[in-house]
Design a protein around this motif. Structure first.
Motif, PDB file in Angstrom:
ATOM      1  N   ALA A 117      13.817 -16.246 -32.300  1.00 60.16           N
ATOM      2  CA  ALA A 117      14.524 -15.082 -31.766  1.00 60.16           C
ATOM      3  C   ALA A 117      16.028 -15.202 -31.988  1.00 60.16           C
ATOM      4  N   ARG A 118      16.558 -16.407 -31.791  1.00 55.50           N
ATOM      5  CA  ARG A 118      17.997 -16.614 -31.974  1.00 55.50           C
ATOM      6  C   ARG A 118      18.416 -16.317 -33.413  1.00 55.50           C
ATOM      7  N   ARG A 119      17.598 -16.723 -34.375  1.00 56.61           N
ATOM      8  CA  ARG A 119      17.916 -16.452 -35.783  1.00 56.61           C
ATOM      9  C   ARG A 119      17.933 -14.961 -36.073  1.00 56.61           C
ATOM     10  N   ARG A 120      17.216 -14.189 -35.273  1.00 54.49           N
ATOM     11  CA  ARG A 120      17.187 -12.732 -35.450  1.00 54.49           C
ATOM     12  C   ARG A 120      18.221 -12.024 -34.583  1.00 54.49           C
ATOM     13  N   GLY A 121      19.089 -12.805 -33.946  1.00 58.53           N
ATOM     14  CA  GLY A 121      20.150 -12.222 -33.142  1.00 58.53           C
ATOM     15  C   GLY A 121      19.732 -11.830 -31.743  1.00 58.53           C
ATOM     16  N   ILE A 122      18.601 -12.353 -31.272  1.00 55.40           N
ATOM     17  CA  ILE A 122      18.105 -12.034 -29.935  1.00 55.40           C
ATOM     18  C   ILE A 122      18.466 -13.172 -28.988  1.00 55.40           C
ATOM     19  N   ARG A 123      19.110 -12.833 -27.901  1.00 56.09           N
ATOM     20  CA  ARG A 123      19.472 -13.831 -26.896  1.00 56.09           C
ATOM     21  C   ARG A 123      18.435 -13.789 -25.775  1.00 56.09           C
ATOM     22  N   VAL A 124      17.633 -14.822 -25.694  1.00 59.23           N
ATOM     23  CA  VAL A 124      16.587 -14.890 -24.676  1.00 59.23           C
ATOM     24  C   VAL A 124      17.227 -15.206 -23.326  1.00 59.23           C
ATOM     25  N   PRO A 125      16.875 -14.469 -22.268  1.00 57.94           N
ATOM     26  CA  PRO A 125      17.465 -14.728 -20.944  1.00 57.94           C
ATOM     27  C   PRO A 125      17.287 -16.180 -20.506  1.00 57.94           C
ATOM     28  N   ILE A 126      18.255 -16.675 -19.770  1.00 55.98           N
ATOM     29  CA  ILE A 126      18.247 -18.078 -19.345  1.00 55.98           C
ATOM     30  C   ILE A 126      16.980 -18.418 -18.569  1.00 55.98           C
ATOM     31  N   ASP A 127      16.506 -17.495 -17.737  1.00 55.64           N
ATOM     32  CA  ASP A 127      15.348 -17.811 -16.902  1.00 55.64           C
ATOM     33  C   ASP A 127      14.051 -17.924 -17.692  1.00 55.64           C
ATOM     34  N   LEU A 128      14.074 -17.582 -18.986  1.00 57.46           N
ATOM     35  CA  LEU A 128      12.880 -17.721 -19.815  1.00 57.46           C
ATOM     36  C   LEU A 128      12.946 -18.945 -20.730  1.00 57.46           C
ATOM     37  N   ARG A 129      14.014 -19.698 -20.647  1.00 56.73           N
ATOM     38  CA  ARG A 129      14.168 -20.822 -21.570  1.00 56.73           C
ATOM     39  C   ARG A 129      13.430 -22.077 -21.116  1.00 56.73           C
ATOM     40  N   THR A 130      12.987 -22.087 -19.874  1.00 49.81           N
ATOM     41  CA  THR A 130      12.200 -23.212 -19.364  1.00 49.81           C
ATOM     42  C   THR A 130      10.843 -22.682 -18.928  1.00 49.81           C
ATOM     43  N   PRO A 131       9.787 -22.961 -19.682  1.00 48.22           N
ATOM     44  CA  PRO A 131       8.470 -22.411 -19.351  1.00 48.22           C
ATOM     45  C   PRO A 131       7.793 -23.190 -18.236  1.00 48.22           C
ATOM     46  N   PRO A 132       6.744 -22.632 -17.658  1.00 48.32           N
ATOM     47  CA  PRO A 132       5.926 -23.398 -16.712  1.00 48.32           C
ATOM     48  C   PRO A 132       5.313 -24.604 -17.420  1.00 48.32           C
ATOM     49  N   PRO A 133       4.903 -25.612 -16.670  1.00 46.39           N
ATOM     50  CA  PRO A 133       4.215 -26.750 -17.294  1.00 46.39           C
ATOM     51  C   PRO A 133       3.012 -26.272 -18.111  1.00 46.39           C
ATOM     52  N   VAL A 134       2.757 -26.952 -19.211  1.00 48.12           N
ATOM     53  CA  VAL A 134       1.649 -26.560 -20.085  1.00 48.12           C
ATOM     54  C   VAL A 134       0.322 -26.789 -19.378  1.00 48.12           C
ATOM     55  N   ASP A 135      -0.521 -25.777 -19.406  1.00 45.88           N
ATOM     56  CA  ASP A 135      -1.876 -25.897 -18.867  1.00 45.88           C
ATOM     57  C   ASP A 135      -2.762 -26.615 -19.875  1.00 45.88           C
ATOM     58  N   ARG A 136      -2.834 -26.061 -21.094  1.00 47.97           N
ATOM     59  CA  ARG A 136      -3.640 -26.680 -22.152  1.00 47.97           C
ATOM     60  C   ARG A 136      -3.099 -26.228 -23.497  1.00 47.97           C
ATOM     61  N   PHE A 137      -2.747 -27.195 -24.327  1.00 50.85           N
ATOM     62  CA  PHE A 137      -2.349 -26.862 -25.687  1.00 50.85           C
ATOM     63  C   PHE A 137      -3.583 -26.469 -26.496  1.00 50.85           C
ATOM     64  N   VAL A 138      -3.474 -25.354 -27.205  1.00 52.15           N
ATOM     65  CA  VAL A 138      -4.502 -24.906 -28.138  1.00 52.15           C
ATOM     66  C   VAL A 138      -3.786 -24.390 -29.380  1.00 52.15           C
ATOM     67  N   VAL A 139      -4.551 -24.064 -30.400  1.00 53.59           N
ATOM     68  CA  VAL A 139      -3.987 -23.309 -31.515  1.00 53.59           C
ATOM     69  C   VAL A 139      -4.099 -21.841 -31.145  1.00 53.59           C
ATOM     70  N   CYS A 140      -2.963 -21.238 -30.840  1.00 53.99           N
ATOM     71  CA  CYS A 140      -2.936 -19.844 -30.403  1.00 53.99           C
ATOM     72  C   CYS A 140      -3.015 -18.890 -31.587  1.00 53.99           C
ATOM     73  N   HIS A 141      -3.536 -17.719 -31.324  1.00 52.68           N
ATOM     74  CA  HIS A 141      -3.570 -16.641 -32.314  1.00 52.68           C
ATOM     75  C   HIS A 141      -2.153 -16.218 -32.681  1.00 52.68           C
ATOM     76  N   GLY A 142      -1.305 -16.033 -31.678  1.00 46.99           N
ATOM     77  CA  GLY A 142       0.073 -15.626 -31.907  1.00 46.99           C
ATOM     78  C   GLY A 142       0.315 -14.130 -31.775  1.00 46.99           C
ATOM     79  N   ASP A 143      -0.748 -13.344 -31.813  1.00 49.74           N
ATOM     80  CA  ASP A 143      -0.662 -11.893 -31.575  1.00 49.74           C
ATOM     81  C   ASP A 143      -2.040 -11.446 -31.106  1.00 49.74           C
ATOM     82  N   ALA A 144      -2.411 -11.912 -29.920  1.00 54.26           N
ATOM     83  CA  ALA A 144      -3.784 -11.754 -29.436  1.00 54.26           C
ATOM     84  C   ALA A 144      -4.052 -10.395 -28.804  1.00 54.26           C
ATOM     85  N   CYS A 145      -3.302  -9.379 -29.195  1.00 52.71           N
ATOM     86  CA  CYS A 145      -3.573  -8.022 -28.717  1.00 52.71           C
ATOM     87  C   CYS A 145      -4.986  -7.602 -29.124  1.00 52.71           C
TER      88      CYS A 145
END
Length: 241
Positions: free
Chosen positions: A141-169
């Motif tokens: 996002a930063r490379r595209r000029g998007i500034r992510v809000p500070i409160d989103l820069r630290t995620p919740p602890p990981v529940d389970r790592f998987v290989v995500c789809h990335g656009d699971a709509c």
């Protein structure tokens, strides 16, 4: 993102790639790209170059994922100065948001949730060369000029790592005639991440495609209980990036 209802002229590149086959527009994405189906069993995805991901990147992810799950096989990919394209072999199944499934939301939502869980269970994290973690997404996002809000820069602890789809709509799950999820498409962002990064997007997309009231049904079909903190975080990150 929608199924085109107006007339769409096939660009010259699409006509060249069709090699004489008739083409029908079947999907238009948010950046103006259009996917065409040919009458000889191929899909031609064509659109402007995209700083977030690329069709070349998607081709690499499809080729990797195809060893483990049902995804389109890549025929060819390429790019010009302003546009890019990807040609794949058609899978005989239909998007979960085609009209017949919109009329049967319980079937479609359940199939999407079950298919997402099957994808996560099948793709091996240890063998995956791609990443979709929060730091990677924020850097993109930063490379595209998007500034992510500070409160989103630290995620919740990981529940389970998987290989995500990335656009699971929901549109990106394909269903067979019996309403079972059998394949996945649009894997340009596929990569390792917390599974809730996918679950959150899939759940909220039920509202976009089927109306309110289906999010819990998708999460139940996936096989977990709702996690309000992770759902809220990953939805906010999706919207912010």
């Amino acid at each position: 993102m929608s199924i085109p209802t107006d007339h769409v002229d096939a660009p010259r590149t699409v006509r060249r790639l069709a090699r004489g086959a008739a083409v029908t527009p079947v999907w238009r994405n948010a950046i103006g790209g259009v996917t065409f189906r040919t009458d000889d069993g191929r899909y031609i995805k064509h659109g402007p170059r995209n700083a977030e991901t690329s069709l070349r990147a998607e081709a690499g992810r499809l080729s990797w994922a195809r060893r483990y799950v049902e995804v389109p096989s890549v025929i060819e990919t390429g790019a010009g100065p302003t546009n890019e394209w990807l040609v794949t072999r058609a899978i005989e199944a239909s998007s979960a948001v085609e009209p017949r499934w919109i009329e049967r939301p319980a079937t479609a939502v359940g199939a999407v949730g079950e298919a997402l869980r099957a994808l996560h269970d099948a793709l091996p994290v240890a063998d995956c060369p791609f990443e979709w973690t929060v730091p990677v997404r924020i850097a993109n996002a930063r490379r595209r000029g998007i500034r992510v809000p500070i409160d989103l820069r630290t995620p919740p602890p990981v529940d389970r790592f998987v290989v995500c789809h990335g656009d699971a709509c929901c549109p990106n799950t394909l269903l067979d005639d019996d309403g079972h999820g059998v394949a996945h498409v649009d894997l340009g962002a596929l990569g390792i991440a917390d599974r809730w990064a996918d679950i959150a997007v899939a759940a909220i997309s039920t509202e976009w495609n089927y109306g309110p009231g289906w999010q819990d049904a998708l999460i139940e079909a996936y096989g977990v209980k709702p996690d309000d903190e992770r759902l809220a975080y990953y939805r906010a990150l999706w919207n912010a990036t």
